[in-house]
Design a protein around this motif. Structure first.
Motif, PDB file in Angstrom:
ATOM      1  N   ALA A 138      -5.225 -16.612  -3.605  1.00  0.00           N
ATOM      2  CA  ALA A 138      -4.882 -16.466  -5.031  1.00  0.00           C
ATOM      3  C   ALA A 138      -5.996 -15.744  -5.786  1.00  0.00           C
ATOM      4  N   PRO A 139      -6.327 -14.516  -5.374  1.00  0.00           N
ATOM      5  CA  PRO A 139      -7.448 -13.815  -6.010  1.00  0.00           C
ATOM      6  C   PRO A 139      -7.091 -13.048  -7.276  1.00  0.00           C
ATOM      7  N   GLY A 140      -5.802 -12.976  -7.628  1.00  0.00           N
ATOM      8  CA  GLY A 140      -5.404 -12.243  -8.836  1.00  0.00           C
ATOM      9  C   GLY A 140      -5.376 -10.739  -8.622  1.00  0.00           C
ATOM     10  N   LEU A 141      -5.210 -10.029  -9.720  1.00  0.00           N
ATOM     11  CA  LEU A 141      -5.171  -8.562  -9.679  1.00  0.00           C
ATOM     12  C   LEU A 141      -6.479  -8.006 -10.206  1.00  0.00           C
ATOM     13  N   THR A 142      -6.836  -6.817  -9.722  1.00  0.00           N
ATOM     14  CA  THR A 142      -8.011  -6.152 -10.286  1.00  0.00           C
ATOM     15  C   THR A 142      -7.567  -4.922 -11.080  1.00  0.00           C
ATOM     16  N   LEU A 143      -8.295  -4.644 -12.161  1.00  0.00           N
ATOM     17  CA  LEU A 143      -7.993  -3.472 -12.978  1.00  0.00           C
ATOM     18  C   LEU A 143      -8.489  -2.219 -12.255  1.00  0.00           C
ATOM     19  N   ASP A 144      -7.691  -1.181 -12.310  1.00  0.00           N
ATOM     20  CA  ASP A 144      -8.077   0.080 -11.703  1.00  0.00           C
ATOM     21  C   ASP A 144      -8.373   1.083 -12.823  1.00  0.00           C
ATOM     22  N   LEU A 145      -9.532   0.917 -13.467  1.00  0.00           N
ATOM     23  CA  LEU A 145      -9.862   1.777 -14.610  1.00  0.00           C
ATOM     24  C   LEU A 145     -10.018   3.233 -14.188  1.00  0.00           C
ATOM     25  N   ALA A 308      -4.411  -7.414   6.936  1.00  0.00           N
ATOM     26  CA  ALA A 308      -3.039  -7.433   7.462  1.00  0.00           C
ATOM     27  C   ALA A 308      -2.287  -8.709   7.076  1.00  0.00           C
ATOM     28  N   ILE A 309      -2.516  -9.200   5.858  1.00  0.00           N
ATOM     29  CA  ILE A 309      -1.712 -10.325   5.364  1.00  0.00           C
ATOM     30  C   ILE A 309      -0.871  -9.886   4.156  1.00  0.00           C
ATOM     31  N   GLY A 310      -0.846  -8.576   3.915  1.00  0.00           N
ATOM     32  CA  GLY A 310      -0.130  -8.064   2.747  1.00  0.00           C
ATOM     33  C   GLY A 310       1.154  -7.332   3.115  1.00  0.00           C
ATOM     34  N   ASN A 311       1.978  -7.069   2.113  1.00  0.00           N
ATOM     35  CA  ASN A 311       3.162  -6.220   2.304  1.00  0.00           C
ATOM     36  C   ASN A 311       2.761  -4.758   2.074  1.00  0.00           C
ATOM     37  N   GLU A 312       3.733  -3.852   2.056  1.00  0.00           N
ATOM     38  CA  GLU A 312       3.412  -2.414   1.928  1.00  0.00           C
ATOM     39  C   GLU A 312       2.613  -2.144   0.662  1.00  0.00           C
ATOM     40  N   ALA A 313       2.909  -2.893  -0.400  1.00  0.00           N
ATOM     41  CA  ALA A 313       2.230  -2.646  -1.671  1.00  0.00           C
ATOM     42  C   ALA A 313       0.872  -3.359  -1.753  1.00  0.00           C
ATOM     43  N   GLY A 314       0.545  -4.159  -0.730  1.00  0.00           N
ATOM     44  CA  GLY A 314      -0.766  -4.806  -0.706  1.00  0.00           C
ATOM     45  C   GLY A 314      -0.809  -6.215  -1.277  1.00  0.00           C
ATOM     46  N   TYR A 315       0.359  -6.778  -1.596  1.00  0.00           N
ATOM     47  CA  TYR A 315       0.408  -8.164  -2.096  1.00  0.00           C
ATOM     48  C   TYR A 315       0.602  -9.121  -0.907  1.00  0.00           C
ATOM     49  N   VAL A 316       0.103 -10.352  -1.041  1.00  0.00           N
ATOM     50  CA  VAL A 316       0.217 -11.321   0.055  1.00  0.00           C
ATOM     51  C   VAL A 316       1.709 -11.606   0.294  1.00  0.00           C
ATOM     52  N   ALA A 317       2.142 -11.339   1.523  1.00  0.00           N
ATOM     53  CA  ALA A 317       3.585 -11.361   1.835  1.00  0.00           C
ATOM     54  C   ALA A 317       4.075 -12.782   2.095  1.00  0.00           C
ATOM     55  N   VAL A 318       4.609 -13.408   1.057  1.00  0.00           N
ATOM     56  CA  VAL A 318       5.089 -14.787   1.201  1.00  0.00           C
ATOM     57  C   VAL A 318       6.598 -14.883   0.975  1.00  0.00           C
ATOM     58  N   ASN A 319       7.172 -15.961   1.494  1.00  0.00           N
ATOM     59  CA  ASN A 319       8.574 -16.271   1.222  1.00  0.00           C
ATOM     60  C   ASN A 319       8.728 -16.549  -0.272  1.00  0.00           C
ATOM     61  N   ASN A 330       0.289 -21.062   8.205  1.00  0.00           N
ATOM     62  CA  ASN A 330      -0.751 -21.833   7.507  1.00  0.00           C
ATOM     63  C   ASN A 330      -1.421 -21.019   6.393  1.00  0.00           C
ATOM     64  N   ILE A 331      -0.758 -19.947   5.960  1.00  0.00           N
ATOM     65  CA  ILE A 331      -1.257 -19.178   4.815  1.00  0.00           C
ATOM     66  C   ILE A 331      -0.213 -19.227   3.701  1.00  0.00           C
ATOM     67  N   TRP A 332      -0.707 -19.380   2.463  1.00  0.00           N
ATOM     68  CA  TRP A 332       0.159 -19.539   1.289  1.00  0.00           C
ATOM     69  C   TRP A 332      -0.369 -18.650   0.168  1.00  0.00           C
ATOM     70  N   SER A 333       0.496 -18.308  -0.764  1.00  0.00           N
ATOM     71  CA  SER A 333      -0.008 -17.544  -1.904  1.00  0.00           C
ATOM     72  C   SER A 333       0.801 -17.841  -3.158  1.00  0.00           C
ATOM     73  N   ALA A 334       0.093 -17.802  -4.279  1.00  0.00           N
ATOM     74  CA  ALA A 334       0.727 -17.948  -5.598  1.00  0.00           C
ATOM     75  C   ALA A 334      -0.061 -17.075  -6.564  1.00  0.00           C
ATOM     76  N   GLY A 335       0.483 -16.905  -7.740  1.00  0.00           N
ATOM     77  CA  GLY A 335      -0.232 -16.122  -8.751  1.00  0.00           C
ATOM     78  C   GLY A 335      -0.033 -14.628  -8.567  1.00  0.00           C
ATOM     79  N   ASP A 336      -0.897 -13.867  -9.265  1.00  0.00           N
ATOM     80  CA  ASP A 336      -0.669 -12.433  -9.420  1.00  0.00           C
ATOM     81  C   ASP A 336      -0.743 -11.635  -8.119  1.00  0.00           C
ATOM     82  N   ALA A 337      -1.533 -12.085  -7.133  1.00  0.00           N
ATOM     83  CA  ALA A 337      -1.692 -11.296  -5.909  1.00  0.00           C
ATOM     84  C   ALA A 337      -0.610 -11.601  -4.878  1.00  0.00           C
ATOM     85  N   SER A 338       0.280 -12.521  -5.191  1.00  0.00           N
ATOM     86  CA  SER A 338       1.363 -12.850  -4.265  1.00  0.00           C
ATOM     87  C   SER A 338       2.468 -11.815  -4.374  1.00  0.00           C
ATOM     88  N   SER A 339       3.303 -11.752  -3.347  1.00  0.00           N
ATOM     89  CA  SER A 339       4.422 -10.797  -3.365  1.00  0.00           C
ATOM     90  C   SER A 339       5.618 -11.340  -4.136  1.00  0.00           C
TER      91      SER A 339
END
Ligand code: UQ1
Length: 447
Positions: A138-145, A308-319, A330-339
Motif C-alpha cells: 500500500a505505497p500510494g501513488l507518486t507525482l510525476d512532476l 513482477a507483482i503489478g499489472n500492465e499499468a504497474g498497479y498491484v494486480a489484485v482480485n 499471500n500478497i494483498w493490496s489496497a489504496g491508490d497503488a492497487s489495481s
C-alpha cells in the motif's frame, strides 16, 4: 503458528523503530534480515488503517506486524483542497509517521527496493531484508512532476502564478495565486490517466470561482464584464466519471460560464503559455494564462513493476473483490497503488481495509477469502464555499449514497451539511479513529 526469529537488525541506518520514540532494543547480529508475520508496505491511509485493524484483532504479538515507510510526515491529503481554498493551514494536516504508529508495530523508516514474491522477502534501500508470511502492498501513488515540461520550475518559482494542491509544498501557494489575481485568464487542468481523487482538480476551481465572485471579479451573469475568465482543461471527456454526478457538474460548468476544454492534456508550461496535446490531432493547443492550477500526472512506484507483482499499468494486480493478489495468495493490496478499478480516495480505503483484514486473517488460518469489496468510493465535491456534492458510488459507476439510503436525501444536490462533513468531521475522524483502525466510513465506527 509463530515460526519467526525475533526481530533483528544491524547498522544504525537499518534500525527499525519499534514503537513511538525509536526505543528499539536491538542486538547486532551478523545477518541483515528479519522476519514478521505480516509486512505492510506504506504508512499512508491504507497502510495505517489496515495495520491497526490487524492489531486490534488481538491475533498478533508485538513485532508480528511491521510497517515500511520512509516518510517523516503522514499527510491528510484530502485536506489539501481546503488549504488551496484558504480554509485550513497545511501544517495542521500532518503528523509525524512515527507518532501515528502503535508501539506494538515495528516501523522500518526506509524505502522498498523490491519484493521477491517467491522468497517472501522485501528488500529495503538500506540493504536490510525483511521476510514475511503475508504482505500488504500500500505505497500510494507518486507525482510525476517531470512529465510536464516546465512544471517543476514553475511550481517552485515563488513569483509564478502556477500551483498545485496535489503537492504539500505548493497547496498553500494555490490560495495565494487565487487571492492575488485581479484580472485575466485562470486555467485549471486535469490530466489524461489515473490520478488520486479525480474530483479535486475541479474542487479547487469551484472554490476559486466563488472567491472571485465574492470579490466582485467574476460574475456568471455578466461574463463579458468580468475581469476574470475561467477555463477547465481536462484530458478526460467529461466533468466526472459517474453519469449521475457528471450531468450535474456539466450543468454547473455551463451555468457558471466556465469554459470546457475536454480531451486537452497539459504537456508543457512555457512562461505564461500552457501547451496541451489532443488525442485526435498532432497539433498542440496553446493557451495563455494569468493563473494556472495544475494536476500533475501520477503513477504507482517503480518497485511494483520491477518486482513482477503489478499489472500492465504497474498497479498491484489484485482480485477486485477479495483484494488478494492474482498470482501470489499471500500478497494483498489496497489504496491508490492497487489495481482496484475504482476512484482512488481515502473514502475507498474505509471500505477496502476491513475486507482485506478479514480475508488476510482467514488466510492465516488456512481459509479462503469470504469478504468482498463492492468498489465503494466517494468524492465530497466542493462546489462553492459552504457547499458539497457528496458523490458516493461503487463499481460500474453506480451510486451508493449513504444518506439517500438512510434519510432519503438525493446527494447530487450540493449541501451545507456535507460541507461540514468534509471540512470538519472527516479530518477529525481520520486522525482520531481511521488511522487507528476504528473507522469504517459509511458503516461508522468499527472495532
Ligand atoms: C469517509 O469515511 C472519509 O474518511 C474519513 C472521508 O474522508 C476522506 C470521506 O470523504 C468520506 C466520504 C467518508 C465516508 C463516510 C461517510 C459517513 C459517508
Amino acid at each position: 503458528m509463530r515460526c519467526h526469529a525475533p526481530l533483528r537488525s544491524l547498522t544504525s541506518k537499518s534500525l527499525p523503530l519499534r514503537g513511538r520514540r525509536g526505543l528499539a532494543t536491538v542486538s547486532p547480529v551478523s545477518s541483515l534480515s528479519s522476519n514478521h508475520k505480516v509486512v505492510v508496505i506504506g504508512a499512508g491511509t491504507a497502510g495505517l488503517a489496515i495495520s491497526h485493524q490487524l492489531l486490534r484483532s488481538d491475533k498478533f504479538a508485538p513485532s508480528d506486524i511491521a510497517v515500511v515507510d520512509p516518510a517523516t510526515w503522514h499527510h491528510y491529503q484530502p485536506g489539501w483542497t481546503l488549504v488551496g481554498g484558504g480554509l485550513k493551514d497545511k501544517e495542521d494536516l500532518r503528523r509525524r509517521t512515527e507518532d501515528l504508529i502503535d508501539p506494538k508495530l515495528t516501523l522500518y523508516p526506509t524505502s522498498v527496493v523490491s519484493v521477491s514474491p517467491k522468497d517472501n522477502l522485501v528488500s529495503l534501500s538500506d540493504g536490510n531484508k525483511v521476510h514475511y508470511e503475508q504482505l500488504i502492498v500500500a505505497p500510494g501513488l507518486t507525482l510525476d512532476l517531470g512529465s510536464i515540461a516546465g512544471l517543476k520550475e514553475a511550481l517552485y518559482d515563488r513569483q509564478s502564478p502556477v500551483s498545485s494542491i496535489y503537492n504539500y509544498d505548493t497547496c498553500d501557494k494555490a490560495f495565494r495565486t487565487v487571492e492575488t489575481l485581479t484580472k485575466g485568464t485562470a486555467l485549471f487542468t486535469q490530466p489524461a490517466g489515473v490520478i488520486k481523487c479525480a474530483g479535486a482538480p475541479q474542487k479547487i476551481m469551484w472554490l476559486a470561482l466563488d472567491y472571485w465572485k465574492r470579490a466582485g471579479l467574476y460574475s456568471p451573469e455578466k461574463l463579458r464584464n468580468s475581469p476574470i475568465s475561467i477555463d477547465f482543461a481536462t484530458g478526460l471527456g467529461g466533468m466526472f466519471a459517474v453519469p449521475k454526478y457528471a450531468a450535474k457538474l456539466e450543468q454547473l460548468r455551463k451555468d457558471r460560464g466556465v469554459g470546457g476544454l475536454f480531451q486537452h492534456d497539459l504537456v508543457a508550461i512555457n512562461g505564461d503559455k500552457a501547451i496541451f496535446s489532443r488525442p485526435d490531432s498532432p497539433e498542440k493547443v496553446i493557451r495563455q494564462f494569468d493563473l494556472l492550477h495544475v494536476t500533475p500526472k501520477m503513477g504507482p512506484p517503480q518497485f511494483i513493476r520491477e518486482s513482477a507483482i503489478g499489472n500492465e499499468a504497474g498497479y498491484v494486480a489484485v482480485n477486485e473483490h477479495t483484494l488478494q493478489h492474482q498470482e501470489f495468495s499471500n500478497i494483498w493490496s489496497a489504496g491508490d497503488a492497487s489495481s482496484l478499478p475504482t476512484s482512488k480516495t481515502a473514502a475507498a480505503v474505509t471500505s477496502e481495509a476491513p475486507v482485506l483484514v478479514r480475508n488476510l486473517l482467514r488466510a492465516l488460518e488456512g481459509k479462503e477469502p469470504d469478504a468482498l469489496y463492492d468498489g465503494y468510493t466517494s468524492c465530497p465535491l466542493l462546489t462553492e464555499y459552504g457547499k458539497v456534492l457528496l458523490a458516493e458510488f461503487k463499481y460500474g459507476g453506480e451510486p451508493k449514497e449513504t444518506f439517500d439510503d438512510w434519510l432519503g436525501i438525493d446527494q447530487v444536490e450540493p449541501r451545507r451539511a456535507f460541507y461540514h462533513l468534509k471540512k470538519d468531521f472527516f479530518p477529525w475522524v481520520y486522525f482520531n479513529s481511521m488511522v487507528k483502525g476504528r473507522w469504517g466510513g459509511p458503516k461508522g465506527w468499527i472495532n
